[in-house]
Design a protein around this motif. Structure first.
Motif, PDB file in Angstrom:
ATOM      1  N   TYR A  62      36.829  51.175  29.603  1.00 60.78           N
ATOM      2  CA  TYR A  62      35.663  52.094  29.261  1.00 60.78           C
ATOM      3  C   TYR A  62      35.091  51.665  27.709  1.00 60.78           C
ATOM      4  CZ  TYR A  62      32.423  55.930  29.143  1.00 60.78           C
ATOM      5  OH  TYR A  62      31.207  56.808  28.999  1.00 60.78           O
TER       6      TYR A  62
ATOM      7  N   GLY B 260      33.747  48.191  27.370  1.00 59.68           N
ATOM      8  CA  GLY B 260      32.476  48.054  27.958  1.00 59.68           C
ATOM      9  C   GLY B 260      31.461  48.602  26.999  1.00 59.68           C
TER      10      GLY B 260
ATOM     11  N   ILE C 182      30.741  51.089  34.046  1.00 56.53           N
ATOM     12  CA  ILE C 182      30.726  49.734  34.874  1.00 56.53           C
ATOM     13  C   ILE C 182      32.004  49.067  34.371  1.00 56.53           C
ATOM     14  CG2 ILE C 182      29.606  47.632  34.633  1.00 56.53           C
ATOM     15  CD1 ILE C 182      26.922  48.608  34.503  1.00 56.53           C
ATOM     16  N   SER C 183      32.487  48.946  33.223  1.00 56.48           N
ATOM     17  CA  SER C 183      33.823  48.205  32.943  1.00 56.48           C
ATOM     18  C   SER C 183      35.017  48.860  33.482  1.00 56.48           C
ATOM     19  CB  SER C 183      33.666  48.369  31.337  1.00 56.48           C
ATOM     20  OG  SER C 183      32.736  47.467  30.743  1.00 56.48           O
ATOM     21  N   ASP C 184      34.940  50.479  33.677  1.00 62.80           N
ATOM     22  CA  ASP C 184      36.028  51.077  34.008  1.00 62.80           C
ATOM     23  C   ASP C 184      36.003  51.201  35.358  1.00 62.80           C
ATOM     24  OD1 ASP C 184      38.488  52.138  33.261  1.00 62.80           O
ATOM     25  OD2 ASP C 184      37.286  54.250  33.667  1.00 62.80           O
ATOM     26  N   SER C 185      35.133  50.585  36.187  1.00 63.08           N
ATOM     27  CA  SER C 185      34.870  50.815  37.624  1.00 63.08           C
ATOM     28  C   SER C 185      36.288  50.126  38.161  1.00 63.08           C
ATOM     29  CB  SER C 185      33.520  50.416  38.161  1.00 63.08           C
ATOM     30  OG  SER C 185      33.608  50.833  39.563  1.00 63.08           O
TER      31      SER C 185
ATOM     32  N   ASP D 183      31.916  41.154  38.833  1.00 64.24           N
ATOM     33  CA  ASP D 183      30.794  41.859  39.190  1.00 64.24           C
ATOM     34  C   ASP D 183      30.578  42.413  37.959  1.00 64.24           C
ATOM     35  OD1 ASP D 183      29.855  40.874  41.468  1.00 64.24           O
ATOM     36  OD2 ASP D 183      31.105  42.446  42.628  1.00 64.24           O
ATOM     37  N   ARG D 184      31.584  43.274  37.321  1.00 66.76           N
ATOM     38  CA  ARG D 184      31.661  44.116  36.073  1.00 66.76           C
ATOM     39  C   ARG D 184      30.762  43.413  35.001  1.00 66.76           C
ATOM     40  NH1 ARG D 184      37.645  46.514  35.648  1.00 66.76           N
ATOM     41  NH2 ARG D 184      38.035  46.648  37.845  1.00 66.76           N
TER      42      ARG D 184
ATOM     43  N   SER E   9      27.311  42.792  35.838  1.00 66.28           N
ATOM     44  CA  SER E   9      26.604  43.735  35.566  1.00 66.28           C
ATOM     45  C   SER E   9      25.956  44.250  34.271  1.00 66.28           C
ATOM     46  CB  SER E   9      27.379  45.317  36.403  1.00 66.28           C
ATOM     47  OG  SER E   9      27.451  44.919  37.893  1.00 66.28           O
TER      48      SER E   9
END
Length: 430
Positions: free
Chosen positions: A3, A6, A329-332, A339-340, A343
């Motif tokens: 997180y 990101g 996004i980064s922590d997903s 994909d991160r 995105s």
């Protein structure tokens, strides 16, 4: 940890975006021989600087933006230009009117425009070898002011190009990664309900099978498969699959309410084309333009939602909200690392598009405000030339200082509202 990475990646991207925006102003300004004493990334105390070609390039301690100093933005006043007010009120007087008013010069108070003109004149060193900005022809002024926004537009295109054409995106295939079903406990307590909730499992579909037809109609991709399912809601249809053991058909009862049949697609990384980039640039530009046009209303709605409990306007967010998006996004864990990254690049591309559109708003002190002044000079001098009159030169844009301060105050207020909203009532993600 992801997180935070990101958020930091977004901050770094914004710093680079702002630095390149200012560089877009710097390049043509230097090319046209304008006085440019400083190009700085950040604000506050200078951490590092080096003087090259009459310009000091450096990095400052507070990395929340940047600037390029272009000297001589406002022209010297003409004889008929109002410059002073007696005791700070009443109508503005020209220098000749103030001198013949019989009032002591200690009681002359310069107008906001006059203060701006004096500052612009005082900052030009006596030994300067370049020329002030206001002496440029209007076309060159426009090129300088367009340089920053155009740099953001180009950066937006490059980021989307990397995201779409080089990294790509995870796209669903027709091969099944998972066929969902009930647990043993669920099946034992409610076998009929289980079949209704997971019709694909009840029909015998298995992971690894590839869907080829639905109700006898060939499907080429996952979207076509979903469209065929939607056309047969409430029906029992034949789904043909291909696997290493051969073709097989499954009679699947499609839920009438449009709910899923319980299959998860296997994904694969796909790369787009330059046409996809162009389409995305167009889509983001139009969307950004629509938001900017209704920005005051959107901010007002956002402020109201914090007190009325109404739904938050998701069209406008501050840098705090954007940072939260980057962190999420980064922590997903639901998307791949590629994909991160893709995105995050797309998010930065959207921000650069916002910088491009926003800076072209035709109000000072934004770049669009300076462009409007130069366009007015072209129109006015062209009209005078047709009438056989001499050009008047640069328009006295310093007279718009009251408007400039008003716009700055409005931007600060809107920023504060959005930051508070992103803290106390953030936009739901996903």
């Amino acid at each position: 940890m992801l997180y935070l990475l990101g958020v930091l990646a977004l901050i770094f991207g914004l710093i680079v975006s702002v630095a390149l925006h200012e560089f877009g102003h710097l390049i043509p300004a230097k090319r046209f021989g304008v006085l440019v004493p400083q190009y700085m990334v950040g604000f506050g105390p200078t951490l590092f600087s080096r003087r090259v070609g009459g310009t000091e390039y450096g990095i400052k301690a507070i990395l929340l933006g940047g600037y390029v100093r272009i000297l001589g933005m406002y022209p010297k006043p003409r004889d008929n230009t109002p410059r002073f007010r007696i005791d700070g009120h009443g109508r503005a007087l020209t220098l000749a009117q103030a001198q013949t008013s019989g009032v002591d010069s200690q009681r002359w108070h310069p107008t906001l425009a006059e203060i701006a003109r004096q500052s612009a004149t005082d900052e030009i060193p006596p030994d300067a070898t370049g020329q002030p900005y206001y002496l440029l022809n209007p076309v060159r002024k426009i090129v300088i002011m367009l340089g920053g926004p155009v740099m953001n537009l180009l950066l937006s295109v490059v980021l989307l190009l990397v995201s779409i054409c080089f990294i790509g995106y995870s796209a669903p295939t027709l091969t099944l990664a998972e066929v969902q079903g009930c647990t043993a406990t669920d099946y034992g307590s409610d076998p009929d309900g289980c079949e209704l909730r997971y019709p694909a499992r009840a029909a015998g579909l298995q992971p690894g099978q590839t869907i080829s037809e639905v109700a006898g109609v060939p499907v080429d991709d996952w979207e076509a498969f979903r469209e065929q399912l939607a056309r047969h809601r409430g029906d029992t249809v034949s789904i043909t699959t291909v696997s290493v053991s051969g073709n097989s058909q499954h009679q699947v009862a499609i839920p009438a309410d449009g709910s899923a049949i319980g299959v998860v697609a296997r994904t694969q990384q796909q790369r787009g084309t330059f046409a996809d980039v162009v389409a995305d640039v167009r889509y983001i530009f139009i969307g950004t333009l629509q938001v900017v046009v209704r920005l005051p209303i959107a901010v007002w709605d956002t402020a109201a939602s914090m007190f009325t409990g109404s739904q938050r306007n998701a069209d406008v967010i501050s840098v705090v909200g954007v940072g939260r998006m980057a962190g999420e996004i980064s922590d997903s864990g639901q998307i791949s690392a590629a994909d991160r990254v893709s995105s995050l690049l797309s998010l930065l591309a959207s921000l650069n598009m916002a910088l491009f559109v926003f800076n072209l708003i035709p109000l000072p002190p934004l770049d669009g405000g300076h462009i409007v002044g130069s366009l007015w000079q072209i129109i006015r001098d062209g009209s005078r030339r047709l009438r056989g009159l001499n050009k008047l030169g640069a328009p006295d844009t310093a007279r718009a200082m009251a408007l400039t301060y008003s716009v700055v105050a409005l931007l600060i207020i809107m920023t504060v509202i959005l930051v508070i909203a992103d803290i106390v009532k953030p936009v739901p993600l996903g």
